[in-house]
Scaffold this motif. Structure first.
Motif, PDB file in Angstrom:
ATOM      1  N   ALA A  57       0.807  -1.228   0.000  1.00 30.51           N
ATOM      2  CA  ALA A  57       0.000   0.000   0.000  1.00 30.51           C
ATOM      3  C   ALA A  57       0.838   1.275   0.000  1.00 30.51           C
ATOM      4  O   ALA A  57       0.506   2.231  -0.704  1.00 30.51           O
ATOM      5  CB  ALA A  57      -0.965  -0.007   1.187  1.00 30.51           C
ATOM      6  N   ASP A  58       1.924   1.328   0.774  1.00 26.10           N
ATOM      7  CA  ASP A  58       2.727   2.560   0.831  1.00 26.10           C
ATOM      8  C   ASP A  58       3.333   2.904  -0.524  1.00 26.10           C
ATOM      9  O   ASP A  58       3.309   4.060  -0.948  1.00 26.10           O
ATOM     10  CB  ASP A  58       3.840   2.443   1.879  1.00 26.10           C
ATOM     11  N   LEU A  59       3.862   1.907  -1.221  1.00 28.98           N
ATOM     12  CA  LEU A  59       4.427   2.159  -2.545  1.00 28.98           C
ATOM     13  C   LEU A  59       3.327   2.476  -3.546  1.00 28.98           C
ATOM     14  O   LEU A  59       3.493   3.344  -4.404  1.00 28.98           O
ATOM     15  CB  LEU A  59       5.265   0.964  -3.019  1.00 28.98           C
ATOM     16  N   MET A  60       2.181   1.803  -3.439  1.00 33.79           N
ATOM     17  CA  MET A  60       1.058   2.103  -4.340  1.00 33.79           C
ATOM     18  C   MET A  60       0.597   3.546  -4.150  1.00 33.79           C
ATOM     19  O   MET A  60       0.275   4.220  -5.126  1.00 33.79           O
ATOM     20  CB  MET A  60      -0.111   1.146  -4.114  1.00 33.79           C
ATOM     21  N   LYS A  61       0.587   4.029  -2.923  1.00 35.22           N
ATOM     22  CA  LYS A  61       0.199   5.421  -2.670  1.00 35.22           C
ATOM     23  C   LYS A  61       1.163   6.374  -3.385  1.00 35.22           C
ATOM     24  O   LYS A  61       0.746   7.346  -4.005  1.00 35.22           O
ATOM     25  CB  LYS A  61       0.189   5.696  -1.162  1.00 35.22           C
ATOM     26  N   GLN A  62       2.453   6.068  -3.315  1.00 36.19           N
ATOM     27  CA  GLN A  62       3.462   6.890  -3.995  1.00 36.19           C
ATOM     28  C   GLN A  62       3.273   6.813  -5.519  1.00 36.19           C
ATOM     29  O   GLN A  62       3.334   7.834  -6.204  1.00 36.19           O
ATOM     30  CB  GLN A  62       4.855   6.413  -3.614  1.00 36.19           C
ATOM     31  N   ILE A  63       3.027   5.630  -6.051  1.00 34.19           N
ATOM     32  CA  ILE A  63       2.826   5.455  -7.501  1.00 34.19           C
ATOM     33  C   ILE A  63       1.586   6.218  -7.949  1.00 34.19           C
ATOM     34  O   ILE A  63       1.610   6.916  -8.966  1.00 34.19           O
ATOM     35  CB  ILE A  63       2.744   3.963  -7.860  1.00 34.19           C
ATOM     36  N   GLY A  70       1.726  13.494 -12.879  1.00 34.62           N
ATOM     37  CA  GLY A  70       2.322  13.435 -14.207  1.00 34.62           C
ATOM     38  C   GLY A  70       3.780  13.010 -14.216  1.00 34.62           C
ATOM     39  O   GLY A  70       4.417  12.981 -15.272  1.00 34.62           O
ATOM     40  N   THR A  71       4.347  12.682 -13.051  1.00 37.94           N
ATOM     41  CA  THR A  71       5.727  12.192 -12.992  1.00 37.94           C
ATOM     42  C   THR A  71       5.837  10.843 -13.684  1.00 37.94           C
ATOM     43  O   THR A  71       6.845  10.544 -14.321  1.00 37.94           O
ATOM     44  CB  THR A  71       6.190  12.064 -11.524  1.00 37.94           C
ATOM     45  N   GLY A 170      -2.155   3.928 -15.257  1.00 38.89           N
ATOM     46  CA  GLY A 170      -3.388   4.709 -15.134  1.00 38.89           C
ATOM     47  C   GLY A 170      -4.466   3.951 -14.394  1.00 38.89           C
ATOM     48  O   GLY A 170      -5.180   4.516 -13.557  1.00 38.89           O
ATOM     49  N   ASP A 171      -4.592   2.646 -14.680  1.00 40.97           N
ATOM     50  CA  ASP A 171      -5.574   1.812 -13.984  1.00 40.97           C
ATOM     51  C   ASP A 171      -5.187   1.647 -12.518  1.00 40.97           C
ATOM     52  O   ASP A 171      -6.052   1.647 -11.635  1.00 40.97           O
ATOM     53  CB  ASP A 171      -5.693   0.445 -14.655  1.00 40.97           C
ATOM     54  N   LEU A 172      -3.897   1.486 -12.253  1.00 43.29           N
ATOM     55  CA  LEU A 172      -3.439   1.375 -10.861  1.00 43.29           C
ATOM     56  C   LEU A 172      -3.748   2.642 -10.084  1.00 43.29           C
ATOM     57  O   LEU A 172      -4.144   2.591  -8.924  1.00 43.29           O
ATOM     58  CB  LEU A 172      -1.937   1.084 -10.818  1.00 43.29           C
ATOM     59  N   ALA A 173      -3.579   3.795 -10.743  1.00 50.21           N
ATOM     60  CA  ALA A 173      -3.844   5.077 -10.076  1.00 50.21           C
ATOM     61  C   ALA A 173      -5.312   5.246  -9.739  1.00 50.21           C
ATOM     62  O   ALA A 173      -5.644   5.909  -8.756  1.00 50.21           O
ATOM     63  CB  ALA A 173      -3.365   6.233 -10.953  1.00 50.21           C
ATOM     64  N   LYS A 174      -6.211   4.642 -10.532  1.00 47.41           N
ATOM     65  CA  LYS A 174      -7.650   4.758 -10.283  1.00 47.41           C
ATOM     66  C   LYS A 174      -8.173   3.670  -9.350  1.00 47.41           C
ATOM     67  O   LYS A 174      -9.299   3.748  -8.885  1.00 47.41           O
ATOM     68  CB  LYS A 174      -8.410   4.671 -11.610  1.00 47.41           C
TER      69      LYS A 174
END
Length: 182
Positions: A57-63, A70-71, A170-174
């Protein structure tokens, strides 16, 4: 681990993987913190080698934040890349009934390995899923919340080959908050 796929793959500058935190539970092997907040699990089930990359979860939050700022490009893929020593391949590779040459084809479809006319191993398509607070998959069949994935297998005659498992940034971010496995 890195972004993009195939020849455009770019590894994160995370140093060498750490394989020292290992645990065996029945038919499953876990490596914890292969990279910070990235675990790996391997399980052999009925001729299928199931490899899961777990992004906590912590890395997913950063991603997610990097994609939203936009990084990281939402159209790119988060990719786990593995070397495949050609000496590991001792059988014929097939897509359905058709034999394929692992040295000349980039394979992004389900693959099976056949020896003496018997399937000895299958590679299943990559699927990605959000993890609950206990680390268990939350499977969703809702197309809007699906995480697009991709995979690649390519051997080289005089060097190690490459296997990739990828999930769309993009899917991971959503996706809902939490870790992700694929």
């Amino acid at each position: 681990m890195g972004v993009r796929r195939n020849g455009a793959f770019h590894a994160f500058d995370w140093g060498e993987p750490n394989w020292s935190e290992i645990e065996v539970q029945g038919d499953q092997v876990y490596w914890y913190n292969v990279f910070p907040d990235v675990d790996l699990s391997v399980r052999y089930i009925h001729d299928i080698l199931k490899v899961d990359v777990i992004v906590r979860a912590d890395l997913m939050k950063q991603i997610r934040g990097d994609v939203q700022q936009g990084t990281l490009d939402a159209q790119d893929y988060l990719t786990a890349r593995f070397d495949i020593p050609s000496v590991w391949i001792t059988s014929d590779a097939c897509l359905g009934e058709k034999q394929v040459d692992l040295y000349t084809e980039n394979l992004d479809e389900p693959l099976q390995f056949v020896k003496n006319d018997k399937v000895v191993h299958k590679l299943s398509p990559v699927t990605a899923y959000v993890l609950d607070s206990m680390g268990d998959p939350i499977y969703s069949f809702d197309e809007e919340s699906a995480i697009r994935t991709n995979q690649l297998w390519q051997l080289n005659k005089d060097a190690s080959g490459v296997a990739e498992m990828s999930a769309c940034l993009g899917d991971l971010a959503k996706a809902p908050e939490g870790g992700v496995g694929y």
